[in-house]
Design an enzyme around this catalytic site. Structure first.
Site, PDB file in Angstrom:
ATOM      1  N   HIS A 168       0.723  -1.266   0.025  1.00  0.00           N
ATOM      2  CA  HIS A 168       0.030   0.089  -0.001  1.00  0.00           C
ATOM      3  C   HIS A 168       0.902   1.316   0.111  1.00  0.00           C
ATOM      4  O   HIS A 168       0.563   2.089  -0.767  1.00  0.00           O
ATOM      5  CB  HIS A 168      -0.901   0.118   1.345  1.00  0.00           C
ATOM      6  CG  HIS A 168      -1.586   1.393   1.762  1.00  0.00           C
ATOM      7  ND1 HIS A 168      -2.571   1.916   0.776  1.00  0.00           N
ATOM      8  CD2 HIS A 168      -1.376   2.492   2.559  1.00  0.00           C
ATOM      9  CE1 HIS A 168      -2.868   3.264   1.394  1.00  0.00           C
ATOM     10  NE2 HIS A 168      -2.020   3.417   2.349  1.00  0.00           N
ATOM     11  N   ASP A 181       6.226  21.752 -26.499  1.00  0.00           N
ATOM     12  CA  ASP A 181       6.384  20.475 -25.821  1.00  0.00           C
ATOM     13  C   ASP A 181       7.035  20.318 -24.913  1.00  0.00           C
ATOM     14  O   ASP A 181       7.611  21.355 -24.528  1.00  0.00           O
ATOM     15  CB  ASP A 181       6.301  19.498 -27.016  1.00  0.00           C
ATOM     16  CG  ASP A 181       5.918  18.015 -26.447  1.00  0.00           C
ATOM     17  OD1 ASP A 181       6.011  17.487 -25.559  1.00  0.00           O
ATOM     18  OD2 ASP A 181       4.894  17.516 -27.269  1.00  0.00           O
ATOM     19  N   TRP A 240       7.038  -0.193   3.905  1.00  0.00           N
ATOM     20  CA  TRP A 240       7.588   0.322   2.705  1.00  0.00           C
ATOM     21  C   TRP A 240       9.203   0.851   2.752  1.00  0.00           C
ATOM     22  O   TRP A 240       9.636   1.152   1.701  1.00  0.00           O
ATOM     23  CB  TRP A 240       6.576   1.489   2.040  1.00  0.00           C
ATOM     24  CG  TRP A 240       6.984   2.783   2.890  1.00  0.00           C
ATOM     25  CD1 TRP A 240       6.497   3.165   4.051  1.00  0.00           C
ATOM     26  CD2 TRP A 240       7.904   4.029   2.251  1.00  0.00           C
ATOM     27  NE1 TRP A 240       7.046   4.536   4.158  1.00  0.00           N
ATOM     28  CE2 TRP A 240       7.846   5.030   3.261  1.00  0.00           C
ATOM     29  CE3 TRP A 240       8.539   3.979   1.091  1.00  0.00           C
ATOM     30  CZ2 TRP A 240       8.277   6.284   3.077  1.00  0.00           C
ATOM     31  CZ3 TRP A 240       9.147   5.433   0.838  1.00  0.00           C
ATOM     32  CH2 TRP A 240       9.021   6.461   1.719  1.00  0.00           C
ATOM     33  N   SER A 264      12.819   6.250 -14.117  1.00  0.00           N
ATOM     34  CA  SER A 264      11.765   6.975 -14.906  1.00  0.00           C
ATOM     35  C   SER A 264      11.505   8.329 -14.377  1.00  0.00           C
ATOM     36  O   SER A 264      11.448   9.404 -14.915  1.00  0.00           O
ATOM     37  CB  SER A 264      10.365   6.223 -14.768  1.00  0.00           C
ATOM     38  OG  SER A 264       9.054   6.979 -14.823  1.00  0.00           O
ATOM     39  N   SER A 265      11.761   8.389 -12.822  1.00  0.00           N
ATOM     40  CA  SER A 265      11.534   9.828 -12.138  1.00  0.00           C
ATOM     41  C   SER A 265      12.609  10.713 -12.631  1.00  0.00           C
ATOM     42  O   SER A 265      12.716  11.872 -12.895  1.00  0.00           O
ATOM     43  CB  SER A 265      11.641   9.673 -10.736  1.00  0.00           C
ATOM     44  OG  SER A 265      10.466   8.955 -10.335  1.00  0.00           O
ATOM     45  N   HIS A 290      13.472  11.871   3.312  1.00  0.00           N
ATOM     46  CA  HIS A 290      12.789  12.913   3.637  1.00  0.00           C
ATOM     47  C   HIS A 290      12.732  13.820   2.326  1.00  0.00           C
ATOM     48  O   HIS A 290      11.237  14.523   2.212  1.00  0.00           O
ATOM     49  CB  HIS A 290      13.436  13.730   4.910  1.00  0.00           C
ATOM     50  CG  HIS A 290      12.229  14.602   5.629  1.00  0.00           C
ATOM     51  ND1 HIS A 290      11.321  14.236   6.015  1.00  0.00           N
ATOM     52  CD2 HIS A 290      12.117  16.165   5.179  1.00  0.00           C
ATOM     53  CE1 HIS A 290      10.494  15.000   6.529  1.00  0.00           C
ATOM     54  NE2 HIS A 290      10.781  16.161   5.893  1.00  0.00           N
ATOM     55  N   GLU A 309      11.986  13.192  -0.583  1.00  0.00           N
ATOM     56  CA  GLU A 309      10.836  12.515  -0.973  1.00  0.00           C
ATOM     57  C   GLU A 309       9.441  13.059  -0.577  1.00  0.00           C
ATOM     58  O   GLU A 309       8.429  13.089  -1.457  1.00  0.00           O
ATOM     59  CB  GLU A 309      11.014  10.913  -0.892  1.00  0.00           C
ATOM     60  CG  GLU A 309       9.813  10.250  -1.335  1.00  0.00           C
ATOM     61  CD  GLU A 309       9.457  10.235  -2.889  1.00  0.00           C
ATOM     62  OE1 GLU A 309      10.618  10.396  -3.469  1.00  0.00           O
ATOM     63  OE2 GLU A 309       8.287   9.858  -3.219  1.00  0.00           O
ATOM     64  N   TYR A 335       8.921  16.109   0.713  1.00  0.00           N
ATOM     65  CA  TYR A 335       8.648  16.994  -0.210  1.00  0.00           C
ATOM     66  C   TYR A 335       8.307  17.199  -1.807  1.00  0.00           C
ATOM     67  O   TYR A 335       7.527  18.002  -2.372  1.00  0.00           O
ATOM     68  CB  TYR A 335       9.991  18.297   0.051  1.00  0.00           C
ATOM     69  CG  TYR A 335       9.549  18.363   1.642  1.00  0.00           C
ATOM     70  CD1 TYR A 335       8.732  18.869   2.079  1.00  0.00           C
ATOM     71  CD2 TYR A 335      10.629  18.143   2.491  1.00  0.00           C
ATOM     72  CE1 TYR A 335       8.503  19.134   3.484  1.00  0.00           C
ATOM     73  CE2 TYR A 335      10.729  18.404   3.855  1.00  0.00           C
ATOM     74  CZ  TYR A 335       9.680  18.895   4.336  1.00  0.00           C
ATOM     75  OH  TYR A 335       9.661  18.880   5.743  1.00  0.00           O
ATOM     76  N   SER A 353      -1.497  26.995  -4.986  1.00  0.00           N
ATOM     77  CA  SER A 353      -0.979  28.556  -5.113  1.00  0.00           C
ATOM     78  C   SER A 353      -1.737  29.000  -6.550  1.00  0.00           C
ATOM     79  O   SER A 353      -1.854  30.315  -6.662  1.00  0.00           O
ATOM     80  CB  SER A 353       0.507  28.788  -5.014  1.00  0.00           C
ATOM     81  OG  SER A 353       0.981  28.199  -3.792  1.00  0.00           O
ATOM     82  N   HIS A 390      15.279  12.947  11.744  1.00  0.00           N
ATOM     83  CA  HIS A 390      14.049  12.982  12.815  1.00  0.00           C
ATOM     84  C   HIS A 390      13.238  11.513  12.514  1.00  0.00           C
ATOM     85  O   HIS A 390      12.212  11.512  13.084  1.00  0.00           O
ATOM     86  CB  HIS A 390      13.155  14.147  12.379  1.00  0.00           C
ATOM     87  CG  HIS A 390      12.405  14.433  11.127  1.00  0.00           C
ATOM     88  ND1 HIS A 390      12.426  15.644  10.674  1.00  0.00           N
ATOM     89  CD2 HIS A 390      11.852  13.394  10.343  1.00  0.00           C
ATOM     90  CE1 HIS A 390      11.593  15.626   9.448  1.00  0.00           C
ATOM     91  NE2 HIS A 390      11.409  14.155   9.276  1.00  0.00           N
ATOM     92  N   HIS A 391      13.427  10.906  11.436  1.00  0.00           N
ATOM     93  CA  HIS A 391      12.703   9.615  11.264  1.00  0.00           C
ATOM     94  C   HIS A 391      13.591   8.561  12.266  1.00  0.00           C
ATOM     95  O   HIS A 391      13.005   7.354  12.256  1.00  0.00           O
ATOM     96  CB  HIS A 391      12.671   9.126   9.802  1.00  0.00           C
ATOM     97  CG  HIS A 391      11.979  10.137   9.062  1.00  0.00           C
ATOM     98  ND1 HIS A 391      10.791   9.996   8.718  1.00  0.00           N
ATOM     99  CD2 HIS A 391      12.477  11.217   8.359  1.00  0.00           C
ATOM    100  CE1 HIS A 391      10.362  10.805   7.700  1.00  0.00           C
ATOM    101  NE2 HIS A 391      11.499  11.505   7.548  1.00  0.00           N
ATOM    102  N   THR A 437       7.088  26.898   5.883  1.00  0.00           N
ATOM    103  CA  THR A 437       5.692  26.133   5.841  1.00  0.00           C
ATOM    104  C   THR A 437       4.423  27.219   6.345  1.00  0.00           C
ATOM    105  O   THR A 437       3.598  27.520   5.446  1.00  0.00           O
ATOM    106  CB  THR A 437       5.570  24.917   6.719  1.00  0.00           C
ATOM    107  OG1 THR A 437       6.754  24.107   6.199  1.00  0.00           O
ATOM    108  CG2 THR A 437       4.385  23.956   5.896  1.00  0.00           C
ATOM    109  N   LYS A 445       3.978  30.033   4.033  1.00  0.00           N
ATOM    110  CA  LYS A 445       2.898  29.282   2.907  1.00  0.00           C
ATOM    111  C   LYS A 445       1.570  29.554   3.323  1.00  0.00           C
ATOM    112  O   LYS A 445       0.564  30.103   2.732  1.00  0.00           O
ATOM    113  CB  LYS A 445       3.439  28.213   2.499  1.00  0.00           C
ATOM    114  CG  LYS A 445       4.604  28.191   1.478  1.00  0.00           C
ATOM    115  CD  LYS A 445       4.655  26.700   1.053  1.00  0.00           C
ATOM    116  CE  LYS A 445       5.912  26.911  -0.182  1.00  0.00           C
ATOM    117  NZ  LYS A 445       5.224  27.589  -1.375  1.00  0.00           N
ATOM    118  N   ARG A 505       1.790   1.185  14.789  1.00  0.00           N
ATOM    119  CA  ARG A 505       1.442   0.871  13.700  1.00  0.00           C
ATOM    120  C   ARG A 505       1.930  -0.465  12.864  1.00  0.00           C
ATOM    121  O   ARG A 505       2.699  -1.212  13.712  1.00  0.00           O
ATOM    122  CB  ARG A 505       2.084   2.002  12.547  1.00  0.00           C
ATOM    123  CG  ARG A 505       3.642   1.857  12.481  1.00  0.00           C
ATOM    124  CD  ARG A 505       4.148   3.132  12.053  1.00  0.00           C
ATOM    125  NE  ARG A 505       3.978   2.979  10.691  1.00  0.00           N
ATOM    126  CZ  ARG A 505       4.991   3.775   9.539  1.00  0.00           C
ATOM    127  NH1 ARG A 505       5.793   4.635  10.120  1.00  0.00           N
ATOM    128  NH2 ARG A 505       4.702   3.871   8.636  1.00  0.00           N
TER     129      ARG A 505
END
Lengths: 538, 394
Positions: free
Chosen positions: A89, A118, A154, A181-182, A265, A267, A269, A280, A314-315, A340, A343, A462
């Site tokens: 998931h 294009d 994951w 691909s990315s 991390h 990732e 963002y 925006s 922080h993870h 943040t 924003k 979890r």
């Protein structure tokens, strides 16, 4: 785009009379159109449909998880299969749904919003889309190999992931392909934005969506190779006798965590910055008022991107880093609250004294603003090391990242679809169904995820298939909410299909406050090739 | 002062939510702290939560004021203002100052929780898939702690009706970690196989056990009682089934417990904490290490021990869950030469989910291996004696 109200563009719509002349070599019919296409609109469409399909698939897995957690006891799944569900998931939603959806938006919108014909590398664009298919087949196919799909979460932490079967190798290969691909997609986007802007479209005149994607693409190029390196080390630890992450051979499992989160991390963002861009553009359009601080929004996005490289620890507050390490990562993480906050304040100042109407895109944008802010608050709580220690790996964290990724990234994607679908398809969606979709999503989402804060505070970990009795009540409500949220997405699916098939014709400028080039310069429906002659932006 | 008022308000709010919930268990807060560190954590969370609530009210107040007042249907006309340096500087600086106010107390707590010096006692915690081992460094007590909830309360698949669940369903163990109140206890946390997390919320501890490394944490419980937690880091199939129970007793009661627990420990270098009739630590170490057990005695004891230690992976049917957890029924190891079977169980298989089980007593291992070699379709007819296990350990 704050400057747009002062922007004058030479030539009128009939600039595209020129484009019309090319229509006779428009799209070929049938499957080959999609197989061979190099058209950014076609590729964008394919990305979005792919993402939507993966979203439904990942959502089905989530509903499996919530069904098992509806009440204590094991009712449906073996615990190992349950672990596979949570793992796949996560992978499907991150790499299969959210990221491809944003690349789809980039494909559709970047050329239109900077006035180019294009993308810079159309054939590579085709290839970066079609790579997703084998990657998805590997990920999903891993459910059907002996031993079942990867079941390590994951994040694929060793040594657990070293123990598991061939599905892990399939997952590693899928991650490699998705990474390739990315990276190709990012190179394409950066090159397009830096080289193919219409005359007069300076960087600081670009719509914010383009800005956020420019920054996101750099993040992707920086961190996808790091992930590729990490999973390659897993692969060689599994099969070729290396000991990168095995203490018995001189390695360290913690090193994987460091490398993974150095990718992980930024990732996060990568999945939220394009959402900031979409919001925006939608808020000013419906407030009929320029974005409050265009320049500060650009700087805030860049600051968030830079800070994202120094907060990975922080993870890992429960890994047992030294006090100095924990403190550094705590301070750096708290610092992210500043840009943040800038924003959020900017968006509210944009709404302030506007002339708002509340069509579906605006509803989802306001939903984003409310719920993303809540996710920001829980992020701040989790940044505080001692508090994180008592909440790490609990449902509080699950609630936090679903508030930023579902009501953040996903709500922005949905808002963007409702906003641009009239332009893309040339037809208008059903507003009543859109509003129904919004309210059911809002109720279902909050019912599913708000109680998870309480579960985490009470200490429910979890990734467990079964739980102690004191967690039963909130889990029941969470499951009910999840099913409401999940099934209301079918309304969205129906609405999009019905629009494309039989929607009423949309106007050229469907939203009176919208001011980027696709609304001001292109007819609805758009020709297959647009801006063959670039507009001149003053 | 302000904090006091806020706390009263929060109690009120909690009571309100709780009364809505009537009898059901709608817990909405961190569990009551019982150590100095967890009390600091509780207060930190509490303070930050209220700062967030105040900001929330301001931000959402402005947003919804705008939504209701500045809408076209309310006759609003759009103004076109944008960019204001003063405002932008203010909303950058003010959050920064608030953050410093949050970081200061948090820093003190971090330094406090990391200070494991001058502990009164140390306990080494080793995580296994899926149980905990506690090794009291000073008092010489060492034991395993397993989930005590019976399987028939858990299993409700295929239309089965689960047995009524215990009050502490999934949060109960056979041998809890017993500690004295008012003493600084240092935990040395590690793992034998994959990463686990030793997590007891009320003690303010959540620390990964990482194979090959020892990390430490400390607590000093100030209130006698039973505190429950569980493994926090996904560690495989039975991750949800490795609870932690900490029982805090007065120093006198603790001393008595140590004496009792020591008596139950197998004397070093000899055999058999348990007789096959009464497995795993349930009886005093009276069994004669040289006693020969019959095949039937070993098999019947082995069946119970197999269910407790092996069946989660290899399944009660012996069919396993290939490929991660291979079948024992008809396997080469369980039907081939004894030596290989003993080595697999004692030493594990590095790089796979098969952990070493050398921590079990010789008699228990003899019973398990005998059972595995004579259950299902396996009929070796061999009775493995504890003395053979002792020999194989060398």
């Amino acid at each position: 785009m704050s400057t747009a109200s002062h922007t004058h563009v030479s030539g009128a719509l009939d600039d595209h009379g020129h484009a019309e002349a090319h229509d006779h070599h428009g799209p070929p019919a049938g499957f080959t159109r999609w197989m061979y296409t190099t058209n950014h609109k076609d590729i964008g469409t394919m990305y979005l449909w792919f993402a939507f399909f993966m979203f439904l698939l990942g959502g089905t897995m989530a509903l499996g998880i919530r069904a098992e957690l509806f009440k204590p006891g094991l009712q449906f799944f073996d615990p190992e299969f349950f672990n596979s569900l949570t793992t796949v998931h996560g992978l499907v939603m991150v790499f299969g749904a959210i990221m491809p959806a944003f690349v789809g938006f980039a494909n559709w919108l970047v050329p239109l919003q900077i006035g180019s014909a294009d993308m810079a590398f159309p054939r590579m664009n085709n290839w970066s889309f079609w790579l997703l298919i084998p990657a998805a087949l590997l990920l999903i196919g891993s459910f059907f190999v002996p031993g079942g799909a990867a079941a390590s979460g994951w994040t694929l932490y060793p040594p657990l992931v070293i123990q598991q079967g061939i599905s892990v190798d399939m997952t590693i290969l899928a991650v490699h392909i998705l990474g390739a691909s990315s990276i190709m997609g990012s190179i394409n986007i950066i090159t397009t934005i830096l080289n193919m802007r219409a005359p007069g479209m300076t960087l600081m005149k670009m719509p914010l969506f383009v800005w956020t994607w420019l920054i996101t693409a750099y993040l992707l190029i920086a961190v996808m190779p790091v992930l590729a390196g990490a999973v390659t080390m897993l692969l060689t630890d599994r099969h070729f006798g290396t000991s990168f992450f095995n203490a018995a051979g001189g390695g360290d499992p913690t090193m994987f965590l460091h490398i993974f989160w150095f990718f992980g991390h930024p990732e996060v963002y990568i999945m939220i910055l394009p959402a900031f861009g979409i919001i925006s553009q939608i808020l000013p359009a419906f407030a009929r008022k320029p974005l409050f601080g265009y320049a500060s929004m650009v700087y805030a996005t860049a600051s968030i991107a830079i800070l994202s490289f120094i907060v990975w620890g922080h993870h890992m507050f429960t890994v047992g880093m030294p006090a100095a390490g924990n403190l550094f990562f705590m301070y750096a993480t708290m610092l992210i609250a500043v840009p943040t906050g800038v924003k959020v304040f900017n968006w509210i100042a944009t709404m302030w004294k506007g002339e708002m109407t509340f069509e579906t895109p605006m509803l989802f944008a306001i939903g984003f603003l409310c719920l993303f802010t809540i996710g920001g608050f829980s992020g701040l709580v989790l940044a505080i090391v001692p508090v994180d220690i008592t909440l790490h790996n609990t449902y509080y964290v699950v609630a936090h990242f679903h508030y930023v990724l579902v009501s953040g990234a996903l709500f922005a994607i949905i808002a963007g679809i409702y906003f641009w679908l009239p332009k893309w398809s040339g037809k208008m969606y059903n507003e009543g169904l859109g509003k129904l979709h919004f309210w059911l999503s809002m109720i279902g989402f909050n019912l599913a995820f708000f109680p998870q804060h309480f579960l985490g505070l009470a200490g429910m970990p979890r990734r467990i298939p079964d739980y102690a009795l004191q967690f039963a009540e909130w889990n029941m409500w969470s499951s009910i909410g999840a099913f409401i949220f999940g099934f209301s997405q079918l309304i969205f699916l129906y609405n999009v299909i019905a629009t494309i098939r039989s929607g009423k014709p949309a106007e050229q400028k469907q939203w009176e406050g919208a001011d980027s080039l696709e609304w001001t310069h292109l007819p609805t429906p758009m020709p297959y090739h647009t801006f063959v002659t670039p507009p001149i932006v003053r | 002062m302000l904090l006091k008022h806020l706390r009263a308000l929060s109690v009120l709010a909690t009571t309100f939510v709780a009364s809505l919930a009537a009898h059901a268990d709608y817990h909405v807060d961190i569990l009551p702290p019982v150590t100095p560190v967890s009390r600091e954590i509780y207060n930190l969370h509490f303070g930050i939560l209220w700062v967030c609530v105040v900001i929330f009210v301001i931000v959402f107040g402005a947003m919804f004021w705008s939504v209701f007042k500045h809408r076209r249907s309310a006759g609003a006309k759009a103004s076109q203002f944008h960019e204001n340096t003063t405002v932008e500087v203010i909303w950058t600086i003010v959050p920064f100052i608030i953050l410093i106010g949050m970081a200061y107390p948090a820093t003190q707590t971090v330094l406090n929780m990391k200070d494991t010096s001058n502990a009164d006692m140390s306990i080494k915690v080793t995580a296994y898939q899926w149980k905990w081992e506690y090794d009291y460094q000073q008092d010489g007590v060492k034991f395993l702690s397993n989930l005590a909830t019976p399987r028939d309360q858990i299993e409700e698949r295929d239309g089965k009706v689960g047995a009524p669940k215990n009050e502490n369903y999934l949060l109960e163990v056979d041998n809890p970690l017993v500690v004295p109140v008012g003493k600084k206890v240092r935990l040395l946390i590690t793992s034998n196989d994959v990463i686990h997390g030793w997590y007891v919320p009320q003690l303010g501890i959540n620390q990964y056990g990482i194979p090959g490394f020892i990390k430490d944490a400390w607590f000093e419980i100030d209130k006698a009682g039973t505190y429950r937690g569980q493994c926090s880091q996904i560690c495989g199939k039975e991750h949800g089934y490795m609870p932690i129970v900490v029982v805090a007793k007065s120093p006198e009661e603790y001393a008595a417990w140590v004496k009792d627990a020591k008596a139950k420990m197998p004397p070093p270098a000899t055999v058999a904490a348990a007789t096959p009739e009464a497995p795993a630590g349930a009886t005093p170490p009276a069994a004669d290490p040289n006693k020969k057990w019959t095949l039937d005695e070993l098999k019947s004891a082995g069946e119970k021990l197999y269910a407790a230690n092996c069946s989660a992976c290899h399944q009660p049917t012996g069919k396993g869950m290939p490929p991660a957890f291979p079948a024992l029924d008809g396997s080469k190891v369980a039907t081939g030469p004894k030596a290989a079977h003993l080595a697999t169980v004692l030493k594990g298989r590095p790089g796979t989910a098969m952990a070493p089980f050398a921590q079990l007593a010789d008699a228990d291992l003899a019973a398990i291996i005998t059972y595995e070699r004579n259950a299902w379709g396996n009929h070796t007819g061999e009775a493995i004696q504890p003395a053979e296990i002792a020999a194989a350990r060398k």
